[in-house]
Design an enzyme around this catalytic site. Sequence first.
Site, PDB file in Angstrom:
ATOM      1  N   LYS A   1      25.559  44.762   6.102  1.00  0.00           N
ATOM      2  CA  LYS A   1      24.596  45.449   6.961  1.00  0.00           C
ATOM      3  C   LYS A   1      24.070  46.715   6.318  1.00  0.00           C
ATOM      4  O   LYS A   1      22.975  47.163   6.582  1.00  0.00           O
ATOM      5  CB  LYS A   1      25.330  45.959   8.216  1.00  0.00           C
TER       6      LYS A   1
ATOM      7  N   LYS B   1      36.691  53.008   2.543  1.00  0.00           N
ATOM      8  CA  LYS B   1      35.803  53.803   3.393  1.00  0.00           C
ATOM      9  C   LYS B   1      35.941  55.289   3.122  1.00  0.00           C
ATOM     10  O   LYS B   1      34.964  56.029   3.217  1.00  0.00           O
ATOM     11  CB  LYS B   1      36.046  53.494   4.874  1.00  0.00           C
TER      12      LYS B   1
ATOM     13  N   LYS C   1      29.676  40.722  -1.025  1.00  0.00           N
ATOM     14  CA  LYS C   1      29.377  40.166   0.287  1.00  0.00           C
ATOM     15  C   LYS C   1      28.067  40.741   0.834  1.00  0.00           C
ATOM     16  O   LYS C   1      27.777  41.914   0.591  1.00  0.00           O
ATOM     17  CB  LYS C   1      30.534  40.536   1.223  1.00  0.00           C
TER      18      LYS C   1
END
Length: 335
Positions: free
Chosen positions: A200, A115, A197
């Site tokens: 969103k 992140k 994966k």
Amino acid sequence: MIGEKKVLYSGMQATGTLTLGNYLGALKNWVSLSDEYECFYGVMDLHSLTLRQDPPSFRKNARSLYALYVAAGLDPEKNCIYYQSHVSAHAELGWILDCFTYMGELNRMTQFKDKSAKHADNINAGLYTYPVLMAADILLYQTDLVPVGEDQKQHLEICRDIAGRFNHIFGDVFTIPEAYISGPGARIMSLQEPERKMSKSDENPNATIFLLDDKDTVIRKCKRAVTDSETQIRYDAEKKPGVSNLIDIYSAVTGKARDAVEQEFDGQGYGAFKLAVGEAVAAELKPLQQRYRELMEDKAYLDGRIRENDDKAQYFAGKTLRKVHKKLGLTERIR
Ligand code: TRP
């Protein structure tokens, strides 16, 4: 344990709209757990603050997540579905546990590294201590089991380490939680880059099916899914990740085993298969979307459940926090 039942705890961040991956990989499995376990599911809005949020859409997303939990089949009378930010014990225990967590441990967290690389302009301290707040979430409810995906396993490990350390110093304060392995839970991949994966926040809108996508959109995205240059519908995650992902999606939605899916489409082309996947997904989402819309319109019902469950969560979290204060030697309030 609460009564005779083991406690199970999980939650999702209150950002963006849930994806088919969130649903098939987590939410759909949670629905079957409520009879056997005492389940708590948080709308993790405090965790969402690690990224800048636009306040009006943030508020809307959090409510939408609550409604999606319920629309997906989590009964708010049997499951304690609540807002993390409504139970102040989370932030309070989070701070206390910060003081029992080493920077060396946090430095190892792969999600923090990922992140910070992705949001280099906003590497805030919350991003760094994110796993400690997550540990507080879990430990406040004396949780036995945490259903988590692969990407959260490291966070559960640090939670166990923190709890063990605390217990070692102060005696038996926290239940040490374990990962709940739900069997072959579907791990849904991106439709465009099936090695990754489904997410969103993917920039490619064709990569992700959202739970609120309408039928045409779902079918269009399935039709555009990346496959391979063969023609055979066969499961091989290594060599045929795109087709294998579509098989997994179809299988999770219909309940049919992988080899049954291969047989069903034996001799058919990718086009027909993709269409069938799209239709099956749209059919699965239809009742969920219908229920979602009803819930979003029934303000009184949803508000009532939120209020009850916030209170319930507060009751259990408060019990643990008081115990922690006492063990630490924090001075009791004078009443
Ligand atoms: N970090 C989790 C995620 O992004 C969400 C989360 C926050 C969570 N607190 C939790 C999950 C406690 C399980 C238990 O998926």
